[in-house]
Design a protein around this motif. Structure first.
Motif, mmCIF file in Angstrom:
data_model
loop_
_atom_site.group_PDB
_atom_site.id
_atom_site.type_symbol
_atom_site.label_atom_id
_atom_site.label_comp_id
_atom_site.label_asym_id
_atom_site.label_seq_id
_atom_site.Cartn_x
_atom_site.Cartn_y
_atom_site.Cartn_z
ATOM 1 N N GLN A 1 -26.589 -86.841 -8.884
ATOM 2 C CA GLN A 1 -25.864 -86.543 -7.631
ATOM 3 C C GLN A 1 -24.417 -87.070 -8.055
ATOM 4 O O GLN A 1 -23.142 -86.924 -7.327
ATOM 5 C CB GLN A 1 -26.416 -86.789 -6.634
ATOM 6 C CG GLN A 1 -25.961 -87.222 -4.919
ATOM 7 C CD GLN A 1 -26.917 -87.291 -4.151
ATOM 8 O OE1 GLN A 1 -28.245 -87.875 -4.437
ATOM 9 N NE2 GLN A 1 -26.621 -87.949 -3.181
ATOM 10 N N GLN B 69 -30.643 -88.403 -9.277
ATOM 11 C CA GLN B 69 -29.819 -89.673 -7.846
ATOM 12 C C GLN B 69 -29.252 -89.525 -9.462
ATOM 13 O O GLN B 69 -27.531 -89.760 -8.350
ATOM 14 C CB GLN B 69 -30.369 -90.629 -7.695
ATOM 15 C CG GLN B 69 -31.610 -90.593 -6.498
ATOM 16 C CD GLN B 69 -32.310 -91.893 -6.096
ATOM 17 O OE1 GLN B 69 -33.236 -92.842 -6.940
ATOM 18 N NE2 GLN B 69 -32.314 -91.658 -4.994
ATOM 19 N N SER C 267 -29.858 -88.154 1.179
ATOM 20 C CA SER C 267 -29.684 -86.442 -0.429
ATOM 21 C C SER C 267 -28.164 -86.180 0.011
ATOM 22 O O SER C 267 -28.344 -85.386 -1.137
ATOM 23 C CB SER C 267 -31.009 -86.070 -0.218
ATOM 24 O OG SER C 267 -30.970 -85.493 0.809
ATOM 25 N N GLY D 92 -28.909 -82.377 -5.181
ATOM 26 C CA GLY D 92 -28.238 -83.761 -5.172
ATOM 27 C C GLY D 92 -26.788 -83.145 -4.853
ATOM 28 O O GLY D 92 -26.031 -83.843 -4.275
ATOM 29 N N SER E 207 -34.996 -80.493 -8.286
ATOM 30 C CA SER E 207 -34.709 -81.336 -7.208
ATOM 31 C C SER E 207 -33.157 -82.139 -7.986
ATOM 32 O O SER E 207 -32.895 -82.586 -7.146
ATOM 33 C CB SER E 207 -35.582 -82.673 -7.475
ATOM 34 O OG SER E 207 -35.924 -82.621 -9.220
#
Length: 1757
Positions: free
Chosen positions: A425, A422, A927, A465, A461
């Motif tokens: 991102q 996160q 996301s 993001g 992952s």
């Protein structure tokens, strides 16, 4: 805003939900919303004027909430303000029922949510009513006495502390907090000053009121004001609170609240507050708040953990201070990250990690939010950030750079790869060119590795993001898109049948990237177009690989499917389902494949379709696992391009099925041919497509249905039912048919359209061009044709069976029911709701309670058969028949229950499906969203999904809440099923019943009496199953209605006595544990959920007036006008009647419960339940009826402990009810003290509050003194400042006289008679002094709640004098002494700063006795000393206290400890543990004294507000001597305590001016002769520096001092000290406290070159090396080693050279050789993971040497 819309509406809406405009029936919505709004305005306004809070106002405010969900704030500004004002009036009605208050508050929060819609000029709200409400609930004076019950919280203890316990998490509190947060924006400009006047007098740091005042400030103070009003806003309090925060050292609970208020202030006023002077202090405190472990043996103070700052606020504060001319914060932030970076490394773990990860995740998000606000947000009335303080591009770059390293480390952490993803991102949104490349560098190798799957999961992952940032490339990072194809191709091996988590993350990765990229081969554009940039040409040629990618992906999927085919063994069992893991893989596979096909060009699609068709039709799959996956893939293909796909699949499947069922016997076979099943399954899945495209195949499909619906084999007809369901559903529902990322798809020639341009393009909300499927007339006709053909005969057959005219086997009944159920599921959206007469007479109301109608895209056709009603009729007949004749046919009953549920609620979508889709929508949105630019820039598929959800929500919110006779019948059937014989049937039916009870208005009043009938003791025909079923119905499920606890007098008055009386029923047996448990749960649930029910429903005139404004308003004009005079009078009369009735019902339920308790046969369990219910009925606005008072007073001496406890609690409440109001008078403190109040703030012991303190020479010994004296009971008044008007009790003469016996009312008589009866009192006291559990008893405040505490010290002077007489008499042993002190401490602690004289007396009494022998007495004395000195604080604006001072006390102590300080020998704990005869020598006395002093230091570390640093320093030398060096727990008490004290002291927070003093003392000790002391200096220094990092860094001189101290100790003669100095140095370098500069490097290199004399021959007796030289040389080597070890996870430029220097010493004498070896092995260990990267820093020659070193024989030697 279109013109024609304004014409229809007649106003400009505040803000509506945009998605409504994209619905297929959007043109009808403006008229509909206006109708509903007019209805709401009319009825709500009317209900308020008629004063009908329930049901009128409550029902219509609920409808207003629903309106907000459907249309957003679609009303004019005038209406918006009116609604808010009305609800504000309603919420703040005093004595309003709590549950109503919450309901109004939630709506009000919703109305205030979008703050940009209403400015401070449009709306002003008074703050005081809200404060009164908050105070009355959160600091309720009566809740702890059981006179008020709030939801989700039960008071346990009731001491002053517990009463104010703010840590209570409960729904009311959260709702109220949110409400204040929403309102504080609109408080008037004078509010700040008024609040300060109100709460400043509470700021007494020794009192719990401090916490209360600060949390009020945090919650209420407004911080958003225009700059010209700042002098009426934060400037009034900023300096005062900031000074307070800076001067508090020991983290009291309220320090966190101060941080929260500063964070909010900073965020709301960027550029208007100067934080510069405080920045080092802020960062030091933030770093401390992480509670990171430093050094080896560190003790964490528990309160540091419980009171540490809230990370969310810390992040907000830091991100708001960034930027500005100097951007000083960024410098400190770099320091913060470099000091904690190594904690992020995956090899570190601990409970602090969660906090650090949260910090990492939230900080970028917060900066993005700020950037959005400064650059992209629509300007509104709130003052914008001034240009001088906006973040510049350079600021953003610096910020991203500072976070890069920690985030890249945290990627692979054990817990936090999601947090890191996160963070990345958000960082990539700001600076893609800085963060994406390093992550890609880690991703490519991770895709190649087979041995470390965790790396793959973590990197993918993170890539997910950052996908949009990578694709949109932009000017800073144009090469981004070039990575897409390589990434996709390399991700394919991740589809791996053997590794589940890898498989899932790969699916997610591929789906994310393909959603954003059109999979179109554009390579031919290279020849056709010549205006393409280099980058675009590259992408065009790469896009030729897309087809290959799709086909390879399919091959991987087929392999996955083949490996997960059910083995033979699983085949046999019939109930075989997928394992949860398999169903997740299935979901991942189907959604990814569907995304890929949606994004394909037609050419690629055709190839893929061919491939999947061949795979599906050349193999035969079992239908449970593999079959489902293949069918899903085929469905995905059919959904994308129905015409092309159906052309292949339908004829193939239909032929196969027709061929295989040609034989007559097939329909009767129990087990069917696999091929037949597989084709049925395939057909049923591919028919889930756009209904219009199915119509051409209708004859074939209907034919198949007729062939297969009556198959005997259950698996066969279930698949046929699915086919039926899907065909109906596809034709009957409204839904979007395309989800491609560009409207109109990619089927256009490359000359006019180049898909490359649309990589990563967001959907455009205003040109979405959704393709809707709306049922055509032809489709509607087809649906009813199928129903007539297939449903009608089943209904007739079931009806004949139910009437006994036709025989059917159970299997046949089940099969018919299955067909009925699937017809209803398929065509539910076209069948009009059940209708009929409304059940009347349940609730009287003067307001219309009608339903609001919504249009959901279906026009019901009245001319056709109403199948919903037909099904309903047949199901009821069938149900009654089965219950009479074959109740054990549970399978059919299950299906009937499902059908009943769908008949009532199903209109094309189920609530639970909607909820989970809403959830997954929000997850995907999160996301992939772009928080920087905002403005709903989501991808097109997501926006379409949101529009569909809006449509589904309308379907679910269509109100069917009127309770009609049809529903009544169905509910009664459900009730019968809920109390039937079989438990599974019961529980299924109960769940449906609970949902229905929550749906229809007031139906509970109709159903509850029928449930209670089954509990009647008079009935003998009730079975145990019915009894249990009825109890379950009362209990309800966890989210639905609980019949036992409806919030209404009528219902409770029926249910509670019935529950108690059911104890006498014949069906009740306490032998059955299940029934006992049920009663426990019931009683528990009632206690948990009960909220005091109101008995006063008065509506204030101000609200009535606002109701009048609403009915008089226009645009839209309300449906119903203002009530007539006559109606208004009637309303007033009804309100009085209602209040009167409520009181009568209240008294009746108390009488009924007492009557039950009189019954001698009632089992004890039910007696307890009844007493529990009674105690819930105590209230603070109406006294308990006398018989109940008598009952409770007698229960005080009941045999059972439980009953006695309940009675004590109840009596406390009753006494509070009976307490007569005392007369209060205002006094002026200046008149009493004769001192005028000073200007400005002065707190503490000042002349003006001296008269409040205890003076032994002027005690009140005569009646007259007593009567004329002014007592102030509250201990906090007057310490900080005086309240505006100080109220005290009037003198005794003016108070009302005590009652004489004849003037008492009945309740008072009962209490008076019992409490004057000696026998009663004697027994009560005996019971009170019994132990609950032998040996486990502690002081229990619950028993104490009958007595009153917290009084003016001068009232209690005889008590204090008695306690002071001689607490440590020694009689009765150490236990009694410790208890004496405990009681005394309790008494004095309550009095805080008002008894300085007693504290002095106590201190002088204790001082000679500090040499106590007994450990428990010592500990208690330590604790008492803490309280004595607690008042001696250094807080801002505070005068020195009159209570004892620490400085003077420490001086006296030090003189007694002299013998220990001066002596050089080891201090041993050689004290005889009895008080021996005669005086022992000074030294032994001193050791005993020291033990007590240590206990005091330890106790005060956690409690006092400021640390007495100068005084502690004087004891340091002594502690350093005693504290042991090794980590060994076998030491005696003295050493352990000394060590603990050092650890606590080193963590203390230092003021900037204290730092030089501390360093001076440490320098002195470093010259001590004891090496233990020198060693401990280093451990102390490590922790002290880290815990005060930024404060020390801001003082150049201090940094130099620390540096010289460490470097000096590197050359210590003692080996251990040298090594510790090296560790310390390495730590300081690692957290960037010291820098590895040239001077330090040359210093060490010079030391290393110290010559050692030639070794003698081994034969000589001893090596006589002049040790000075060796020490110096060793110091140099240690210095180099410290530098190397200070970078455990990377290789800075200077490191290779230092390693070479170090290796030269590998053959030196010990201890040098050992140091070098250790260093090298550590270097190898920490750099091993990323050695490939680190290798690049070394030259080839250096690598040769290094490789030699690391694997040379000496490494193993």
């Amino acid at each position: 805003m279109k013109k024609e819309q304004v014409e229809i509406l007649g106003f400009v809406p505040q803000k509506e939900i945009v998605y409504n405009k994209l619905l297929p029936y959007a043109d009808k919505l403006d008229r509909e919303s206006n109708d509903i709004l007019a209805q709401i305005k009319g009825n709500l306004g009317r209900a308020v004027q008629l004063r009908e809070l329930w049901p009128g106002v409550l029902l219509w405010t609920r409808k207003l909430s629903t309106y907000l969900r459907l249309y957003g704030r679609k009303f004019s500004k005038e209406d918006h303000v009116l609604f808010i004002k009305l609800l504000y009036e309603l919420v703040t009605i005093p004595k309003l029922d709590i549950s109503m208050m919450q309901s109004f508050a939630r709506l009000l929060i919703n109305l205030l949510k979008k703050k940009e819609l209403l400015s401070r000029d449009d709306l002003e709200l008074p703050w005081r009513p809200l404060y009164d409400l908050y105070e009355s609930i959160l600091y309720s004076k009566t809740e702890h006495l059981g006179l008020n019950w709030f939801p989700n919280y039960r008071a346990e203890a009731s001491t002053k502390q517990k009463m104010l316990n703010i840590v209570r998490k409960r729904s009311v509190e959260n709702v109220l907090k949110t409400l204040v947060k929403s309102c504080r924006l609109y408080f008037s400009e004078s509010a700040t000053q008024e609040m300060l006047d109100e709460w400043r007098p509470l700021l007494c740091p020794f009192d719990v009121t401090m916490q209360k005042a600060i949390s009020y400030f945090e919650l209420f103070l407004p911080t958003i004001m225009p700059p010209e009003q700042h002098h009426k806003g934060f400037k009034l309090w900023f300096d005062e609170m900031m000074d307070l925060w800076v001067s508090v050292q020991n983290l009291p609970a309220w320090e966190g609240n101060l941080v929260n208020i500063f964070a909010r202030l900073a965020n709301d006023n960027i550029g208007y507050v100067n934080w510069d002077p405080y920045i080092p202090k802020i960062f030091t405190r933030v770093l401390r708040s992480f509670n990171l472990p430093v050094g080896t043996s560190q003790m964490i103070v528990p309160r540091y953990l419980s009171n540490s700052y809230d990370i969310g606020h810390v992040v907000l504060w830091i991100s708001s201070m960034l930027g500005g001319p100097q951007n000083q914060v960024q410098t400190q932030l770099n320091g913060l990250f470099s000091s904690i970076a190594s904690f992020y490394h995956p090899s570190n773990n601990g409970r602090w990690l969660m906090k650090l990860m949260k910090f990492l995740q939230r900080l970028p998000a917060s900066v993005v939010r700020r950037l959005h606000r400064e650059r992209y947000k629509k300007p509104c009335w709130i003052t914008p950030v001034p240009a001088s303080h906006r973040l510049t591009d350079q600021d953003v770059t610096d910020f991203v750079e500072s976070m890069k390293q920690p985030v890249l480390m945290a990627m692979f952490s054990k817990t936090g790869s999601m947090d890191a993803a996160q963070a990345l991102q958000n960082l990539a949104l700001m600076r893609p060119e800085l963060v994406i490349p390093p992550v890609l560098e880690k991703t490519y190798p991770a895709m190649e590795t087979l041995t470390e799957p965790h790396q793959l999961t973590a990197t993918l992952s993170c890539m997910i993001g950052m996908a949009r940032s990578l694709l949109s490339g932009g000017r800073h990072y144009p090469e981004g898109p070039a990575h897409v194809l390589p990434l996709l191709m390399r991700a394919l091996p991740g589809v791996d049948p053997n590794d589940f988590s890898k498989c899932m993350i790969t699916f997610q990765f591929i789906a994310t990237f393909t959603t954003l990229v059109p999979l179109v081969d554009c390579s031919s554009a290279l020849h056709e177009k010549n205006d393409l940039t280099e980058m675009v040409r590259e992408l065009c040629s790469a896009s030729a690989e897309f087809e290959d990618f799709v086909l390879q992906f399919m091959d991987r999927c087929f392999a996955l499917i083949d490996s997960s085919t059910l083995e033979q063994t699983r085949e046999e069992t019939e109930t075989e389902k997928m394992t949860p893991l398999e169903s997740l893989v299935e979901l991942g596979l189907s959604s990814t494949f569907s995304t890929i096909l949606t994004q394909c060009s037609m050419e690629i699609f055709k190839v893929a379709l061919e491939k999947v068709f061949n795979f599906a039709t050349t193999n035969i799959f079992e239908t449970r696992v593999a079959g489902r996956m293949v069918a899903d893939m085929c469905r995905a293909a059919a959904k994308c391009h129905p015409a092309e796909s159906l052309r292949l699949f339908v004829p193939h499947c239909c032929n196969a099925i027709t061929h295989l069922t040609a034989n007559e016997d097939v329909s009767n076979e129990e087990e069917l041919d696999k091929e037949l099943l597989w084709n049925l399954q395939l057909l049923s899945e591919v028919s889930r497509v756009d209904g219009e495209k199915l119509l051409p195949y209708r004859t074939q499909l209907v034919q198949i249905l007729q062939l297969t619906l009556r198959l005997r084999c259950k698996q066969g007809y279930s698949l046929a039912c699915n086919l039926l369901h899907h065909i109906l559903r596809s034709t009957a529902l409204t839904y979007p048919t395309d989800y491609c990322s560009v409207p109109g798809g990619f089927n256009r020639p490359l000359q006019e359209y180049l898909p490359i341009k649309d990589w990563g393009r967001p959907g455009d909300l205003w040109n979405l061009e959704i393709q809707w499927h709306v049922p055509s007339a032809e489709e509607t006709a087809f649906v009813f044709y199928v129903l007539d053909l297939l449903l009608q005969p089943e209904l007739q057959r079931l009806q004949r069976y139910a009437q006994g005219e036709q025989d059917m086997s159970r299997d046949d009944v089940l099969q018919s029911l299955c067909i009925v159920q699937h017809c209803l599921l398929g065509a539910g959206s076209m069948l009009r709701p059940l209708d009929g007469r409304t059940v009347t007479g349940l609730v009287p109301s003067m307001v219309s309670l009608e339903e609001t109608k919504l249009y959901i895209g279906v026009d019901y056709d009245e001319s056709r058969e109403n199948y919903r009603e037909a099904i309903c009729k047949v199901m009821r007949q069938l149900l009654h028949y089965i219950l009479e004749h074959s109740e054990d046919d549970t399978k059919s009953l299950f299906t009937i229950i499902k059908i009943i549920s769908d008949l009532m609620h199903f209109r094309g979508s189920h609530k639970h499906e909607f909820d989970s889709r809403w959830k997954s929508f929000t997850l995907v949105k999160k996301s992939m969203e772009n928080r920087l630019h905002g403005k709903k820039q989501h991808i097109r598929a997501l926006l379409i999904d949101r529009v569909l959800l809006q449509h589904e929500m309308r379907k679910l919110l269509v109100e069917v809440c009127e309770y009609k006779t049809v529903h009544q019948d169905l509910l009664r059937d459900l009730l019968r099923l809920s109390t039937s014989t079989y438990s599974q049937v019961r529980s299924k039916a109960q769940n449906v019943l609970f949902t229905a009870l929550g749906t229809y208005n007031f139906c509970c009043r109709d159903i509850a009496p029928r449930v209670l009938e089954l509990l009647e003791p008079t009935r003998t025909d009730v079975t145990q199953q019915q009894f249990k079923g009825a109890l379950y119905c009362l209990l309800g499920n966890h989210c639905g209605v609980c019949l036992a606890n409806l919030h209404d007098w009528d219902c409770i008055a029926q249910t509670w006595p019935s529950i108690v009386r059911s104890g006498l029923s014949s069906a009740m047996s306490l032998e059955k544990p299940s029934i006992v448990r049920l009663f426990d749960d019931l009683a528990d649930k009632v206690h948990r959920q009960y909220e005091t029910i109101g008995i006063d429903f008065t509506v204030p005139e101000s609200a009535v007036l606002l109701g009048r404004h609403i009915t008089d308003s226009s645009q839209p004009t309300p449906h119903i006008g203002t009530p007539t005079e006559q109606e208004l009078e009637q309303g007033l009369a009804l309100q009085q009647d209602k209040n009167h009735e409520a009181v009568q019902k209240y008294e009746k339920i108390v009488r009924d419960l007492l009557e039950c308790l009189d019954d001698r046969d009632l089992p004890w369990k039910f007696e307890h339940i009844a007493i529990g219910f009674l105690s819930l009925l105590l209230r603070d606005d109406y006294p308990l009826p006398a018989p109940a008072v008598l009952f409770f007073v007698q229960s005080l001496n009941h045999d059972a402990l439980v009953v006695r406890k309940m009675a004590i609690a109840a009596i406390a409440g009753i006494l509070k009810q009976l307490k007569r109001p005392r007369k209060k008078i205002p006094v002026n403190p200046c008149d009493i003290s004769g001192v005028t109040e000073p200007e400005g703030l002065v707190a503490g012991d000042k002349p003006g509050n001296d008269w409040l303190q205890y003076h032994g020479d002027s005690l009140l010994n005569t009646q007259q003194d007593w009567d004329n004296f002014c007592f102030v009971e509250k201990t906090h008044w007057g310490y900080y400042c005086w309240p505006k008007n100080l109220m005290v009790y009037a003198p005794a003469a003016e108070q009302p006289k005590d009652l004489s016996a004849e003037n008492m009312n009945e309740r008072e008589h009962v209490i008076y008679d019992h409490f004057t009866e000696p026998m009663f009192i004697k027994q009560l006291i005996e019971f009170l002094s019994l132990e609950d559990r032998k040996g486990k008893d502690k002081f229990n405040p619950r028993r104490f709640c009958l007595f009153k505490e917290s009084r003016d010290p001068r009232k209690l002077h005889w008590l204090f004098e008695m306690l002071m007489e001689c607490p440590l008499s020694g009689e009765g042993g150490s236990f009694v002494d410790a208890c004496h002190l405990y009681v005394l401490q309790g008494g004095l602690a309550q009095q805080e700063w008002r008894v300085p004289e007693l504290l002095h007396r106590l201190l002088s009494y204790l001082e000679p006795k500090l040499t106590q022998v007994y450990k428990n007495v010592r500990e208690r004395i330590g604790s008492v000393l803490t309280y004595i000195f607690m008042i001696d604080v250094t807080l801002p604006h505070t005068l020195p206290t009159k209570s004892p001072h620490i400085a003077e006390f420490t001086e006296r102590i030090l003189s007694q400890l002299k013998p220990l300080i001066e002596g050089d020998e080891e201090i041993q704990n050689h004290v005889v543990e009895e008080n021996g005869v005669g005086e022992q020598d000074e030294r032994t006395q001193a050791i005993k004294l020291l033990k007590t002093v240590l206990k005091w230091l330890m106790a005060s570390a956690g409690r006092s507000f400021s640390t007495p640093v100068p005084q502690q320093l004087q004891l340091l030398t002594l502690l350093f001597k005693i504290a042991p060096v090794e980590n060994d727990d076998s030491y005696d008490e003295l050493k352990r305590d000394a060590k603990m004290c050092l650890s606590l002291m080193s963590q203390g927070l230092l003021y900037p001016e204290q730092i030089p003093t501390v360093l001076k003392v440490l320098h002195e000790i470093a010259g001590s002769s004891s090496w233990h002391a020198r060693f401990s200096v280093l451990t102390y220094l490590q922790i002290m520096v880290f815990y005060n990092l930024f404060t020390i860094l801001s003082n150049e001189q201090a940094v130099q001092d620390v540096r010289s101290l460490v470097i000096r100790l590197l050359e210590d003669e003692q080996l251990e000290v040298r090594e510790m100095a090296a560790t310390t140095l390495s730590g300081f370098l690692q957290c960037n406290f010291l820098a590895m500069d040239a001077s330090m490097q040359t210093h060490f290199e010079a030391l290393c070159k110290t010559r050692l004399p030639q070794k003698r021959k081994r034969g000589s007796v001893v090596d006589t090396i002049p040790s000075v030289d060796l020490v110096r040389r060793h110091a140099g080597v240690l210095g180099l080693s410290a530098c190397i070890l200070s970078s455990p996870y990377d290789v800075p430029t200077w490191m290779p050279q230092l390693l070479m220097d170090l290796s030269a010493h590998l053959n030196d004498t010990q201890p040098i050789e050992m140091t070098v070896k250790k260093t090298l092995s550590n270097f190898r260990r920490t750099h091993h993971d990323n050695w490939l990267e680190h290798k690049q820093q070394f030259t080839d020659d250096q690598l040769v040497v290094l490789t030699d070193l690391l694997v040379s024989p000496c490494y193993y030697a």
